[in-house]
Write a protein that holds these residues in place. Structure first.
Motif, PDB file in Angstrom:
ATOM      1  N   GLU A  53      -9.448   8.776   1.622  1.00 43.86           N
ATOM      2  CA  GLU A  53      -9.132   7.365   1.401  1.00 43.86           C
ATOM      3  C   GLU A  53      -7.736   7.007   1.919  1.00 43.86           C
ATOM      4  OE1 GLU A  53      -9.221   3.399   0.144  1.00 43.86           O
ATOM      5  OE2 GLU A  53     -10.871   4.819   0.367  1.00 43.86           O
ATOM      6  N   ASP A  54      -6.723   7.818   1.589  1.00 37.46           N
ATOM      7  CA  ASP A  54      -5.365   7.512   2.030  1.00 37.46           C
ATOM      8  C   ASP A  54      -5.250   7.527   3.552  1.00 37.46           C
ATOM      9  OD1 ASP A  54      -4.597   7.180  -0.547  1.00 37.46           O
ATOM     10  OD2 ASP A  54      -3.236   8.895  -0.643  1.00 37.46           O
ATOM     11  N   LEU A  55      -5.915   8.505   4.193  1.00 40.15           N
ATOM     12  CA  LEU A  55      -5.875   8.581   5.657  1.00 40.15           C
ATOM     13  C   LEU A  55      -6.553   7.369   6.276  1.00 40.15           C
ATOM     14  CD1 LEU A  55      -5.159  10.020   8.274  1.00 40.15           C
ATOM     15  CD2 LEU A  55      -7.240  11.409   8.010  1.00 40.15           C
ATOM     16  N   SER A  56      -7.636   6.899   5.666  1.00 41.20           N
ATOM     17  CA  SER A  56      -8.321   5.718   6.221  1.00 41.20           C
ATOM     18  C   SER A  56      -7.371   4.519   6.231  1.00 41.20           C
ATOM     19  CB  SER A  56      -9.589   5.391   5.418  1.00 41.20           C
ATOM     20  OG  SER A  56      -9.287   4.804   4.167  1.00 41.20           O
ATOM     21  N   ARG A  57      -6.572   4.369   5.192  1.00 42.71           N
ATOM     22  CA  ARG A  57      -5.637   3.240   5.125  1.00 42.71           C
ATOM     23  C   ARG A  57      -4.537   3.387   6.177  1.00 42.71           C
ATOM     24  NH1 ARG A  57      -5.419   0.578  -0.339  1.00 42.71           N
ATOM     25  NH2 ARG A  57      -7.431   0.997  -1.293  1.00 42.71           N
ATOM     26  N   ARG A  58      -4.081   4.615   6.403  1.00 48.66           N
ATOM     27  CA  ARG A  58      -3.084   4.838   7.452  1.00 48.66           C
ATOM     28  C   ARG A  58      -3.653   4.503   8.831  1.00 48.66           C
ATOM     29  NH1 ARG A  58      -0.531  10.573   7.362  1.00 48.66           N
ATOM     30  NH2 ARG A  58       0.648   9.577   9.046  1.00 48.66           N
ATOM     31  N   ASP A  82       0.830  -1.205   0.000  1.00 50.48           N
ATOM     32  CA  ASP A  82       0.000   0.000   0.000  1.00 50.48           C
ATOM     33  C   ASP A  82       0.871   1.265   0.000  1.00 50.48           C
ATOM     34  OD1 ASP A  82      -1.819   2.040   0.458  1.00 50.48           O
ATOM     35  OD2 ASP A  82      -3.079   0.815   1.772  1.00 50.48           O
ATOM     36  N   PRO A  83       0.798   2.088  -1.053  1.00 53.83           N
ATOM     37  CA  PRO A  83       1.648   3.282  -1.110  1.00 53.83           C
ATOM     38  C   PRO A  83       1.222   4.376  -0.133  1.00 53.83           C
ATOM     39  CG  PRO A  83       0.158   3.215  -3.002  1.00 53.83           C
ATOM     40  CD  PRO A  83      -0.011   1.910  -2.281  1.00 53.83           C
ATOM     41  N   ALA A  84       0.019   4.255   0.446  1.00 53.07           N
ATOM     42  CA  ALA A  84      -0.443   5.266   1.399  1.00 53.07           C
ATOM     43  C   ALA A  84       0.244   5.146   2.756  1.00 53.07           C
ATOM     44  CB  ALA A  84      -1.963   5.152   1.583  1.00 53.07           C
ATOM     45  N   LEU A  85       0.889   4.000   3.026  1.00 52.74           N
ATOM     46  CA  LEU A  85       1.469   3.770   4.348  1.00 52.74           C
ATOM     47  C   LEU A  85       2.894   4.321   4.434  1.00 52.74           C
ATOM     48  CD1 LEU A  85       0.341   0.095   5.089  1.00 52.74           C
ATOM     49  CD2 LEU A  85      -0.977   2.225   5.230  1.00 52.74           C
ATOM     50  N   VAL A  94      -9.121   7.081  17.579  1.00 50.97           N
ATOM     51  CA  VAL A  94      -9.196   7.956  16.407  1.00 50.97           C
ATOM     52  C   VAL A  94     -10.428   7.579  15.596  1.00 50.97           C
ATOM     53  CG1 VAL A  94      -7.641   6.447  15.069  1.00 50.97           C
ATOM     54  CG2 VAL A  94      -7.974   8.834  14.371  1.00 50.97           C
ATOM     55  N   VAL A  95     -11.186   8.606  15.188  1.00 50.75           N
ATOM     56  CA  VAL A  95     -12.384   8.381  14.370  1.00 50.75           C
ATOM     57  C   VAL A  95     -12.236   9.178  13.079  1.00 50.75           C
ATOM     58  CG1 VAL A  95     -13.629  10.218  15.620  1.00 50.75           C
ATOM     59  CG2 VAL A  95     -14.914   8.562  14.249  1.00 50.75           C
ATOM     60  N   LEU A  96     -12.608   8.540  11.958  1.00 49.37           N
ATOM     61  CA  LEU A  96     -12.579   9.194  10.655  1.00 49.37           C
ATOM     62  C   LEU A  96     -13.941   9.028   9.995  1.00 49.37           C
ATOM     63  CD1 LEU A  96     -11.046  10.465   8.175  1.00 49.37           C
ATOM     64  CD2 LEU A  96     -10.530   8.115   7.474  1.00 49.37           C
ATOM     65  N   GLY A  97     -14.537  10.132   9.561  1.00 47.08           N
ATOM     66  CA  GLY A  97     -15.796  10.041   8.839  1.00 47.08           C
ATOM     67  C   GLY A  97     -16.548  11.355   8.833  1.00 47.08           C
ATOM     68  N   THR A  98     -17.583  11.412   8.006  1.00 48.71           N
ATOM     69  CA  THR A  98     -18.498  12.557   7.972  1.00 48.71           C
ATOM     70  C   THR A  98     -19.917  12.027   8.019  1.00 48.71           C
ATOM     71  OG1 THR A  98     -18.598  12.531   5.550  1.00 48.71           O
ATOM     72  CG2 THR A  98     -16.906  13.927   6.558  1.00 48.71           C
ATOM     73  N   GLN A 142     -11.276  13.107  13.096  1.00 45.60           N
ATOM     74  CA  GLN A 142     -11.002  13.553  11.730  1.00 45.60           C
ATOM     75  C   GLN A 142     -12.325  13.562  10.960  1.00 45.60           C
ATOM     76  OE1 GLN A 142      -7.820  14.580  10.751  1.00 45.60           O
ATOM     77  NE2 GLN A 142      -7.487  14.352  12.966  1.00 45.60           N
ATOM     78  N   ILE A 143     -12.986  14.716  10.937  1.00 46.83           N
ATOM     79  CA  ILE A 143     -14.316  14.818  10.330  1.00 46.83           C
ATOM     80  C   ILE A 143     -14.151  15.158   8.858  1.00 46.83           C
ATOM     81  CG2 ILE A 143     -16.608  15.841  10.541  1.00 46.83           C
ATOM     82  CD1 ILE A 143     -15.639  14.206  12.997  1.00 46.83           C
ATOM     83  N   LEU A 144     -13.813  14.150   8.092  1.00 52.03           N
ATOM     84  CA  LEU A 144     -13.602  14.304   6.656  1.00 52.03           C
ATOM     85  C   LEU A 144     -13.636  12.926   6.015  1.00 52.03           C
ATOM     86  CD1 LEU A 144      -9.837  14.745   5.795  1.00 52.03           C
ATOM     87  CD2 LEU A 144     -10.564  14.413   8.138  1.00 52.03           C
ATOM     88  N   TYR A 145     -13.679  12.907   4.677  1.00 50.09           N
ATOM     89  CA  TYR A 145     -13.527  11.642   3.946  1.00 50.09           C
ATOM     90  C   TYR A 145     -12.187  11.686   3.234  1.00 50.09           C
ATOM     91  CZ  TYR A 145     -14.026   7.803   0.732  1.00 50.09           C
ATOM     92  OH  TYR A 145     -13.797   6.639   0.040  1.00 50.09           O
TER      93      TYR A 145
END
Length: 383
Positions: free
Chosen positions: A350-355, A251-254, A318-322, A345-348
């Motif tokens: 994709e790369d951050l979700s993988r991290r 995964d290049p996002a990591l 940690v929470v990610l989503g809107t 993290q109140i946003l969408y």
């Protein structure tokens, strides 16, 4: 499909719409994908698209411009339906005229077949946004040359979303004559999903368990009688995961890759995320992650009730989503209450979700009704 990774997505449907065609292709089953050309699709993808042709598409009494573009991704052919009036907007859904936008899209899917010279054996439709395809096929197209052998499959990813509108849209927006009203009428409204359920040759959902639950009023969002009526053509197929696209070893996002036999990279991912999210640099403190849409049926009220108890264990979170404002505000408030320990993290992204998946020790999957989400599969894939 109304969404597909990596072009435009808001949730699990986008993942499935990308991974399933690629998996079918590996089994030598030809599969092509059609989706709207949204404003949010990045230039890097647009630059690789080829313009095929423009046509006009009937939307009730009107005819609307439709541009057809083509691109390849993972060896799969994608078609993009262009109409700036309907799709040159930020985001995918949530507009007052969504019924008209996806009626246009559904008619365009059928109108484009002679242009691209491809009449599929099966059209696989996903959720209410494309549930008009089997309805339109049965009403207007199935006696036309090339269309007569086409079958349709409709997959319900979450029955909460049904495409319910007032009866006034039937003729003026959807272009369906009043004598065909019983196909779509349900509870005094036009219900686009119900029309697709009735007219598709097969109806599936995302797991055998969810298929069983949809016979029950507690889970079916008022549609249990419709589901029982079509039980003979209804089944559940467990969602799958693209284990190549979701692979922590590549995964290049990591910030650092790892696999089950070489786990040091996961610790590095955790340290990197802690630094980026303003969390204390504590490698031995359990980090709990939640990546979700912040909406009621996801069980966020359960998390609200349990949040202080969770934090009392000494973990990081940690929470990610809107989603709904009440839940967005709740997690922002809790982040202020637990500085260095809770990040909202109140946003969408994709790369951050993988991290986040790669960094987390534990994954929290709350739910009031969960039709086989992909998040728990991704979490296990990332260890």
């Amino acid at each position: 499909t109304s969404e597909a990774y990596p072009f435009a997505m808001s949730g699990g449907l986008g993942d499935v719409s990308s991974a399933l065609p690629a998996a079918l292709r590996e089994r030598v089953i030809g599969c092509r994908v059609v989706m709207p050309l949204y404003e949010d699709i990045k230039d890097e993808f647009r630059e690789k698209m080829t313009f095929i042709k423009s046509i006009t598409v009937p939307v009730s009494w009107r005819r609307q411009y439709c541009g057809i573009f083509e691109a390849k991704h993972n060896g799969v052919t994608y078609y993009f339906i262009d109409n700036q009036y309907y799709f040159k907007r930020h985001g995918l859904y949530g507009y007052f005229d969504d019924a008209e936008r996806f009626a246009f899209f559904s008619r365009a899917i059928l109108e484009m077949l002679p242009v691209i010279g491809f009449y599929p054996d099966i059209i696989h439709c996903n959720d209410w946004q494309t549930a008009l395809v089997p309805t339109y096929l049965s009403l207007f197209y199935n006696h036309n040359p090339g269309y007569e052998k086409i079958k349709t499959v409709l997959t319900i990813h979450n029955i909460q979303y049904q495409g319910k509108y007032g009866m006034e849209v039937l003729e003026d927006v959807l272009g369906i004559p009043m004598d065909k009203k019983p196909l779509l009428e349900y509870g005094g409204d036009v219900n686009i999903l119900k029309g697709g359920i009735e007219t598709a040759q097969m109806v599936t959902t995302v797991s055998p368990t969810y298929a069983a639950q949809l016979h029950d009023a507690a889970y079916a969002e008022g549609m249990e009688s419709v589901v029982r009526m079509i039980d003979w053509k209804f089944s559940g197929v467990v969602n799958g995961l693209d284990v190549v696209g979701y692979d922590p070893a590549r995964d290049p996002a990591l910030p650092e890759n790892y696999d089950a036999d070489h786990m040091t990279g996961k610790a590095a991912c955790k340290a990197s995320l802690q630094a980026a999210m303003g969390l204390a640099q504590e490698p031995d403190t359990p980090l709990i992650a939640m990546v979700t849409r912040l909406v009621g049926h996801k069980g966020l009220d359960l998390v609200q009730e349990a949040m202080d108890g969770i934090m009392a264990t000494g973990c990081q979170f940690v929470v990610l989503g809107t989603g709904d404002g009440q839940y967005e505000d709740f997690f922002r408030w809790k982040a202020g209450q637990y500085p260095g320990r809770l990040s909202a993290q109140i946003l969408y992204a994709e790369d951050l979700s993988r991290r986040i998946y790669a960094a987390a020790d534990l994954f929290l999957m709350p739910s009031r009704s969960e039709p086989c989400g992909l998040s728990q599969m991704i979490a296990m894939r990332y260890g």
